[in-house]
Design a protein around this motif. Structure first.
Motif, PDB file in Angstrom:
ATOM      1  N   MET A  30      12.227   9.971  21.040  1.00  0.00           N
ATOM      2  CA  MET A  30      12.594   8.939  22.026  1.00  0.00           C
ATOM      3  C   MET A  30      11.355   8.527  22.802  1.00  0.00           C
ATOM      4  SD  MET A  30      15.215   9.295  25.218  1.00  0.00           S
ATOM      5  CE  MET A  30      15.370   7.982  26.408  1.00  0.00           C
ATOM      6  N   VAL A  31      11.080   7.261  22.880  1.00  0.00           N
ATOM      7  CA  VAL A  31       9.940   6.769  23.644  1.00  0.00           C
ATOM      8  C   VAL A  31      10.349   6.625  25.095  1.00  0.00           C
ATOM      9  CG1 VAL A  31       8.229   4.967  23.898  1.00  0.00           C
ATOM     10  CG2 VAL A  31       9.131   5.503  21.641  1.00  0.00           C
ATOM     11  N   SER A  32       9.664   7.348  25.983  1.00  0.00           N
ATOM     12  CA  SER A  32       9.997   7.294  27.402  1.00  0.00           C
ATOM     13  C   SER A  32       9.194   6.207  28.076  1.00  0.00           C
ATOM     14  CB  SER A  32       9.696   8.644  28.065  1.00  0.00           C
ATOM     15  OG  SER A  32       9.955   8.562  29.427  1.00  0.00           O
ATOM     16  N   LEU A  33       9.864   5.147  28.512  1.00  0.00           N
ATOM     17  CA  LEU A  33       9.186   4.030  29.159  1.00  0.00           C
ATOM     18  C   LEU A  33       9.767   3.748  30.543  1.00  0.00           C
ATOM     19  CD1 LEU A  33       8.874   1.586  26.149  1.00  0.00           C
ATOM     20  CD2 LEU A  33       7.114   3.040  27.108  1.00  0.00           C
ATOM     21  N   SER A  34      10.551   4.710  31.064  1.00  0.00           N
ATOM     22  CA  SER A  34      11.158   4.498  32.370  1.00  0.00           C
ATOM     23  C   SER A  34      10.084   4.475  33.438  1.00  0.00           C
ATOM     24  CB  SER A  34      12.153   5.620  32.661  1.00  0.00           C
ATOM     25  OG  SER A  34      11.507   6.865  32.597  1.00  0.00           O
ATOM     26  N   LEU A  35      10.068   3.438  34.247  1.00  0.00           N
ATOM     27  CA  LEU A  35       9.040   3.300  35.281  1.00  0.00           C
ATOM     28  C   LEU A  35       9.617   3.844  36.584  1.00  0.00           C
ATOM     29  CD1 LEU A  35       7.668  -0.212  34.392  1.00  0.00           C
ATOM     30  CD2 LEU A  35       7.103   2.020  33.447  1.00  0.00           C
ATOM     31  N   LEU A  36       9.653   5.175  36.671  1.00  0.00           N
ATOM     32  CA  LEU A  36      10.345   5.804  37.777  1.00  0.00           C
ATOM     33  C   LEU A  36       9.723   5.490  39.121  1.00  0.00           C
ATOM     34  CD1 LEU A  36      11.056   9.272  36.143  1.00  0.00           C
ATOM     35  CD2 LEU A  36      12.557   7.304  36.310  1.00  0.00           C
ATOM     36  N   SER A  37       8.410   5.296  39.111  1.00  0.00           N
ATOM     37  CA  SER A  37       7.751   5.113  40.403  1.00  0.00           C
ATOM     38  C   SER A  37       7.180   3.721  40.604  1.00  0.00           C
ATOM     39  CB  SER A  37       6.628   6.148  40.562  1.00  0.00           C
ATOM     40  OG  SER A  37       5.663   5.941  39.571  1.00  0.00           O
ATOM     41  N   LEU A  38       7.482   2.796  39.685  1.00  0.00           N
ATOM     42  CA  LEU A  38       6.958   1.444  39.872  1.00  0.00           C
ATOM     43  C   LEU A  38       7.952   0.671  40.722  1.00  0.00           C
ATOM     44  CD1 LEU A  38       5.540   0.642  36.343  1.00  0.00           C
ATOM     45  CD2 LEU A  38       4.571   1.944  38.221  1.00  0.00           C
ATOM     46  N   GLU A  69      -1.273   8.991  12.568  1.00  0.00           N
ATOM     47  CA  GLU A  69      -0.090   9.820  12.329  1.00  0.00           C
ATOM     48  C   GLU A  69      -0.466  11.172  11.742  1.00  0.00           C
ATOM     49  OE1 GLU A  69       3.179   7.764  10.279  1.00  0.00           O
ATOM     50  OE2 GLU A  69       2.070   5.895  10.623  1.00  0.00           O
ATOM     51  N   GLU A  70      -1.311  11.162  10.710  1.00  0.00           N
ATOM     52  CA  GLU A  70      -1.680  12.402  10.038  1.00  0.00           C
ATOM     53  C   GLU A  70      -2.406  13.344  10.988  1.00  0.00           C
ATOM     54  OE1 GLU A  70      -3.934  11.172   6.653  1.00  0.00           O
ATOM     55  OE2 GLU A  70      -2.167  10.662   5.459  1.00  0.00           O
ATOM     56  N   ARG A  94       5.490   4.065  15.140  1.00  0.00           N
ATOM     57  CA  ARG A  94       5.109   5.035  14.113  1.00  0.00           C
ATOM     58  C   ARG A  94       4.921   6.436  14.718  1.00  0.00           C
ATOM     59  NH1 ARG A  94       6.466   4.175   9.264  1.00  0.00           N
ATOM     60  NH2 ARG A  94       4.925   5.784   8.712  1.00  0.00           N
ATOM     61  N   LEU A  95       4.304   6.510  15.880  1.00  0.00           N
ATOM     62  CA  LEU A  95       4.089   7.816  16.501  1.00  0.00           C
ATOM     63  C   LEU A  95       5.392   8.394  17.049  1.00  0.00           C
ATOM     64  CD1 LEU A  95       0.670   7.250  18.304  1.00  0.00           C
ATOM     65  CD2 LEU A  95       1.116   8.475  16.167  1.00  0.00           C
ATOM     66  N   ASP A  96       6.326   7.528  17.396  1.00  0.00           N
ATOM     67  CA  ASP A  96       7.642   8.013  17.826  1.00  0.00           C
ATOM     68  C   ASP A  96       8.326   8.760  16.678  1.00  0.00           C
ATOM     69  OD1 ASP A  96       9.734   8.307  19.705  1.00  0.00           O
ATOM     70  OD2 ASP A  96      10.826   6.655  18.779  1.00  0.00           O
ATOM     71  N   GLN A  97       8.148   8.274  15.467  1.00  0.00           N
ATOM     72  CA  GLN A  97       8.720   8.970  14.310  1.00  0.00           C
ATOM     73  C   GLN A  97       8.054  10.326  14.095  1.00  0.00           C
ATOM     74  OE1 GLN A  97       9.103   6.501  10.761  1.00  0.00           O
ATOM     75  NE2 GLN A  97       9.222   4.653  12.016  1.00  0.00           N
ATOM     76  N   VAL A  98       6.762  10.395  14.363  1.00  0.00           N
ATOM     77  CA  VAL A  98       6.046  11.671  14.219  1.00  0.00           C
ATOM     78  C   VAL A  98       6.602  12.710  15.185  1.00  0.00           C
ATOM     79  CG1 VAL A  98       3.829  12.828  14.545  1.00  0.00           C
ATOM     80  CG2 VAL A  98       3.918  10.639  13.344  1.00  0.00           C
ATOM     81  N   VAL A  99       6.754  12.345  16.454  1.00  0.00           N
ATOM     82  CA  VAL A  99       7.206  13.325  17.445  1.00  0.00           C
ATOM     83  C   VAL A  99       8.660  13.726  17.214  1.00  0.00           C
ATOM     84  CG1 VAL A  99       5.536  12.565  19.166  1.00  0.00           C
ATOM     85  CG2 VAL A  99       7.816  11.572  19.174  1.00  0.00           C
ATOM     86  N   LYS A 100       9.458  12.813  16.709  1.00  0.00           N
ATOM     87  CA  LYS A 100      10.859  13.159  16.418  1.00  0.00           C
ATOM     88  C   LYS A 100      10.932  14.230  15.346  1.00  0.00           C
ATOM     89  CE  LYS A 100      13.150   8.864  17.810  1.00  0.00           C
ATOM     90  NZ  LYS A 100      13.798   7.607  17.351  1.00  0.00           N
ATOM     91  N   ARG A 101      10.051  14.124  14.352  1.00  0.00           N
ATOM     92  CA  ARG A 101      10.047  15.146  13.292  1.00  0.00           C
ATOM     93  C   ARG A 101       9.626  16.501  13.833  1.00  0.00           C
ATOM     94  NH1 ARG A 101       7.773  10.791  10.165  1.00  0.00           N
ATOM     95  NH2 ARG A 101       5.644  11.609  10.419  1.00  0.00           N
TER      96      ARG A 101
END
Length: 493
Positions: A1-9, A349-350, A384-391
């Motif tokens: 999951m890509v975290s893009l929540s701007l909690l402090s903006l 990715e690699e 593409r990197l989101d797929q890497v971290v999910k794996r």
């Protein structure tokens, strides 16, 4: 999951972009700016306490001190106490390369203002970053950028807790413009000053976006000049798992965009990403770099050569802009753009997959991969990197695009993080000469303006990350930030 929540903006966040083109007579332009600064003192908004009274000493704020985050602080001249915790207000100044940036940030992560002066037109005019031209543009813009950042935050320099500024890595001609300005403000208003590592700032700005992001975490920092994989174990303690042995991915994007005749005013990355949407990413069989090296280092010089040869074989003329290309010519360019992007990101990715394995061997509690730097704005890179971290059952944390590219927010926030740990210097003298240097035995957290760190490693190299093929130059290479902090802590113990 890509975290893009701007909690402090918050709603008070204000950002603007300025565009400056320096006068073409560079030497006279620079000397004129310098003479104005020295003769007339501070800019109009900063003149209320000129000259200031002498500064009383600060309490236990030497390099690497163990000052508690909630300890009491003395009140320096300038009218504002050195605040604690969330009440801190720090001005951040960034001039390491081709954008002049300043921002004001609170200790709770609230961004009060953000201003960037872009040199995009100069990049097109000169075909890239020309250090002396960039220095002149910074000198032209710095006063207005800082003034606007303070104005948008509804503050004056008197209200600041400290000033943070990039001291490296970067172009020394550019770095010194920001350093001179920061020391001028800090000296005039008796404010502590924090020297910031540019790449550490790219990593730590994610802690504004995701406030529950705790150490340890893995960070991939990707830009025009850097490819860096680091394990952030704690503030100031970093292990370098991989870096580039030649060119960074951003450089490869920029060169490819230039060879394809694309509009560089938004830089090569966005131009390539947009054109790649029209192309077939499998049409040109580029080889993935460094397949035979089982480490986490990067190389893009060979891929650049493959791209150049592919362009030449299709008789693509970069002098003909993409907007004037024939249908077939545009199709060829799009195929090359898409194929290049696929392989360039596959290389990321690699390396990231291997770095995650190495990092988890050292820190089994690892939960996050932070991706930051200018290239991290690329949506294809993120997906593409989101797929890497999910794996790997991790979470991807990406700052918003405005905080991925060089900005003052990341400098201010990193200054806040180190300020809380007591890692800052006392105010410089208000009448400090421009050629001021530290005394021989001084141990300074901040480096005076002519002792900048254009080549400054962030962390200590992991034993597996050493590359026999590495061609990195070592001339004028400073000790890493991590080693400097460790040495300071050892001297205090």
């Amino acid at each position: 999951m890509v975290s893009l929540s701007l909690l402090s903006l918050s709603a008070t966040f204000s950002r603007s972009r300025l565009h400056f083109i320096p006068r073409l007579s560079l030497p006279s332009s620079l000397s004129s700016v310098r003479r104005t600064t020295r003769r007339n003192g501070p800019p109009a908004r900063l003149s209320s306490s000129w000259p200031p009274p002498s500064c009383p000493p600060l309490d236990s704020h030497s390099f690497g001190s163990s000052t508690s985050r909630n300890s009491s602080s003395s009140v320096p001249c300038g009218g504002a106490a050195v605040a604690d915790g969330d009440d801190l207000v720090v001005l951040g100044i960034e001039t390491s390369c081709d954008d002049t940036a300043a921002a004001v940030v609170r200790g709770d992560g609230q961004i009060l203002s953000q201003v960037v002066s872009s040199q995009a037109d100069l990049l097109v005019l000169y075909g890239g970053v020309a250090p002396k031209v960039a220095e002149a543009a910074h000198a032209e813009a710095i006063d207005q950028v800082v003034e606007e950042a303070l104005s948008k935050a509804n503050l004056t320099a008197r209200d600041l807790s400290a000033v943070a500024v990039t001291i490296g890595p970067g172009l020394s001609l550019c770095l010194r413009v920001g350093v001179r300005k920061a020391r001028n403000i800090a000296g005039l208003f008796c404010k502590p000053i924090v020297g910031v590592h540019h790449m550490e700032a790219h990593a730590l700005v994610a802690r504004i976006v995701q406030q529950d992001l705790q150490f340890p975490f893995l960070a991939l920092l990707i830009s025009g000049g850097h490819n860096l994989l680091i394990l952030a174990r704690s503030l100031g303690q970093y292990v370098q798992l991989g870096t580039t042995i030649d060119d960074a991915i951003g450089e490869a994007y920029d060169k490819t965009a230039k060879w394809l005749g694309l509009d560089l005013r938004t830089s090569g990355g966005p131009a390539i990403e947009k054109l790649a949407l029209e192309g077939d990413a499998e049409s040109v069989k580029f080889s993935t770099p460094m397949k035979q090296h089982k480490d986490c280092n990067f190389s893009y010089a060979g891929l650049k050569t493959q791209v150049r040869l592919a362009i030449e074989s299709r008789n693509i003329n970069a002098q003909i802009p993409i907007s004037s290309a024939t249908t077939q010519d545009r199709s060829d360019r799009a195929d090359i753009a898409a194929s290049f992007q696929r392989v360039a990101v596959l290389h990321l990715e690699e390396r990231c997959e291997r770095a995650i394995v190495w990092a988890m061997e050292m820190e089994p509690s690892l939960k996050y991969l932070v991706v930051s730097g200018g290239v991290a704005s690329n949506k294809y890179v993120r997906s593409r990197l989101d797929q890497v971290v999910k794996r790997k059952s991790l979470e991807l944390v990406c700052p918003p695009p405005s905080l991925c590219t060089d900005n003052g927010v990341m400098i201010a926030w990193t200054g806040i993080e180190h300020f809380r740990m007591g890692r800052f210097d006392p105010p410089p003298p208000a009448d400090e000469p421009e050629d001021a240097m530290p005394k021989k035995d001084d141990i300074c957290w901040f480096v005076p303006q002519y002792d900048l760190r254009p080549r400054w490693p962030l962390g200590e190299e992991h034993v597996k990350g050493r590359s026999e093929a590495r061609s990195l130059r070592t001339a004028r290479l400073h000790p890493s930030l991590t080693s400097i902090i460790q040495e300071s802590l050892q001297k205090q113990s």
